[in-house]
Design a protein around this motif. Sequence first.
Motif, PDB file in Angstrom:
ATOM      1  N   ILE A  91       0.829  -1.204   0.000  1.00 48.64           N
ATOM      2  CA  ILE A  91       0.000   0.000   0.000  1.00 48.64           C
ATOM      3  C   ILE A  91       0.865   1.257   0.000  1.00 48.64           C
ATOM      4  N   GLY A  92       2.024   1.188   0.667  1.00 50.98           N
ATOM      5  CA  GLY A  92       2.926   2.328   0.693  1.00 50.98           C
ATOM      6  C   GLY A  92       3.504   2.624  -0.677  1.00 50.98           C
ATOM      7  N   GLU A  93       3.871   1.562  -1.399  1.00 54.94           N
ATOM      8  CA  GLU A  93       4.410   1.752  -2.741  1.00 54.94           C
ATOM      9  C   GLU A  93       3.351   2.333  -3.683  1.00 54.94           C
ATOM     10  N   LEU A  94       2.142   1.820  -3.570  1.00 58.55           N
ATOM     11  CA  LEU A  94       1.066   2.303  -4.436  1.00 58.55           C
ATOM     12  C   LEU A  94       0.741   3.770  -4.126  1.00 58.55           C
ATOM     13  N   ALA A  95       0.732   4.109  -2.843  1.00 65.12           N
ATOM     14  CA  ALA A  95       0.452   5.486  -2.442  1.00 65.12           C
ATOM     15  C   ALA A  95       1.518   6.432  -2.993  1.00 65.12           C
ATOM     16  N   LYS A  96       2.777   5.993  -2.977  1.00 65.77           N
ATOM     17  CA  LYS A  96       3.871   6.831  -3.473  1.00 65.77           C
ATOM     18  C   LYS A  96       3.739   7.066  -4.967  1.00 65.77           C
ATOM     19  N   ILE A  97       3.341   6.040  -5.720  1.00 63.41           N
ATOM     20  CA  ILE A  97       3.169   6.171  -7.164  1.00 63.41           C
ATOM     21  C   ILE A  97       2.077   7.195  -7.482  1.00 63.41           C
ATOM     22  N   LEU A  98       0.957   7.120  -6.751  1.00 61.93           N
ATOM     23  CA  LEU A  98      -0.202   7.956  -7.039  1.00 61.93           C
ATOM     24  C   LEU A  98      -0.129   9.340  -6.383  1.00 61.93           C
ATOM     25  N   GLY A  99       0.779   9.470  -5.432  1.00 59.97           N
ATOM     26  CA  GLY A  99       0.874  10.747  -4.732  1.00 59.97           C
ATOM     27  C   GLY A  99      -0.288  10.979  -3.778  1.00 59.97           C
ATOM     28  N   ILE A 100      -0.805   9.916  -3.210  1.00 58.16           N
ATOM     29  CA  ILE A 100      -1.892  10.018  -2.238  1.00 58.16           C
ATOM     30  C   ILE A 100      -1.477   9.267  -0.983  1.00 58.16           C
ATOM     31  N   THR A 101      -2.307   9.328   0.044  1.00 56.91           N
ATOM     32  CA  THR A 101      -1.965   8.662   1.298  1.00 56.91           C
ATOM     33  C   THR A 101      -2.469   7.222   1.301  1.00 56.91           C
ATOM     34  N   ALA A 102      -1.875   6.431   2.173  1.00 53.43           N
ATOM     35  CA  ALA A 102      -2.319   5.042   2.328  1.00 53.43           C
ATOM     36  C   ALA A 102      -3.753   5.001   2.830  1.00 53.43           C
ATOM     37  N   GLU A 103      -4.149   5.976   3.665  1.00 52.13           N
ATOM     38  CA  GLU A 103      -5.514   6.009   4.183  1.00 52.13           C
ATOM     39  C   GLU A 103      -6.515   6.263   3.059  1.00 52.13           C
ATOM     40  N   THR A 104      -6.112   7.061   2.071  1.00 54.38           N
ATOM     41  CA  THR A 104      -7.000   7.298   0.924  1.00 54.38           C
ATOM     42  C   THR A 104      -7.231   6.001   0.159  1.00 54.38           C
ATOM     43  N   ILE A 105      -6.182   5.227   0.001  1.00 52.00           N
ATOM     44  CA  ILE A 105      -6.323   3.940  -0.688  1.00 52.00           C
ATOM     45  C   ILE A 105      -7.237   3.017   0.106  1.00 52.00           C
ATOM     46  N   ARG A 106      -7.099   3.020   1.437  1.00 53.44           N
ATOM     47  CA  ARG A 106      -7.994   2.191   2.273  1.00 53.44           C
ATOM     48  C   ARG A 106      -9.437   2.651   2.130  1.00 53.44           C
ATOM     49  N   TYR A 107      -9.625   3.956   1.992  1.00 58.81           N
ATOM     50  CA  TYR A 107     -10.980   4.513   1.814  1.00 58.81           C
ATOM     51  C   TYR A 107     -11.596   3.988   0.525  1.00 58.81           C
ATOM     52  N   TYR A 108     -10.814   4.009  -0.553  1.00 58.59           N
ATOM     53  CA  TYR A 108     -11.307   3.490  -1.828  1.00 58.59           C
ATOM     54  C   TYR A 108     -11.635   2.004  -1.711  1.00 58.59           C
TER      55      TYR A 108
END
Length: 279
Positions: A19-36
């Motif tokens: 999740i950290g790697e994906l967040a870095k690629i997208l420029g968003i937070t890990a919590e945003t990814i969890r929200y999605y």
Amino acid sequence: MKTLKQFEGWGIMYNTYTIGELAKILGITAETIRYYERKGIIAPIHDQETGYRYYTTWDLHMLIRARCYLGFGLSIEETAGILQSKSLEEIDDLLEEQEQIIQKNIIYQMNLLKRLRTNRKLISRSENLNFTLQKRPGIYRIDTQKCYTIDLKKEEREELKEFCQKIPFVFSTALFPKEHIENENKEFYYGIGVEEEFAGVLDIKESEYVHYYPEQLCLYMCVPSRSSQILTYEVLQPAFDYMEKNNLQLAGDVISQVVSMWKPEDEYFNYHTIWIPVQ
């Protein structure tokens, strides 16, 4: 990018990412990814042994697509619905609805910009006390008070409340009835108005309490006003003198538009543009 593990699914071996790697690629937070994820937009792979989530490039592009739809102004629920659709036709129908909403908003914003520019133009002319003959725009107007007293029936209050929803297109306005002026009656009516060119966008129509004043040739002037000085038609006397010298006759109710208000200390100030119908 460090690949932590691989996932074999759909008959293909996919690299996976944290999740950290994906967040870095997208420029968003890990919590945003969890929200999605909670909204059902993506469904990462869960490692039963470690409890970690792992994501593939499919998840990456689903998040990019989701953010595109959100950028179009769709809600997170609508976005999830599109991403869970089963046909292109269904997706296109939802996007068509949003296209119409965006187009309506653009029309509103363009009219808002026009209204702001008109207000600025009036302000720039407000200290010019010269008289000019020009056409007053059509105006829809509703009373808020007689002189300085609010005394409205329940139905009038409801109509006024509805009219106030049209802010910031509305403006404060005074009205001096022609009959009052001719009989030296100093009473006037205060209210709010909207120029006719914006009435269609705002769905404003004439009613029992909303009165329409069509475009009319007027003598135009500007006058300052303040809370320590009672407003009466007498402020128009210089205009009446000008009309007499130029053989102009009063041809209707006098309407003003307040173009600016301020209160630097203990007193209120404003400027009225005055429209005096003439013939």
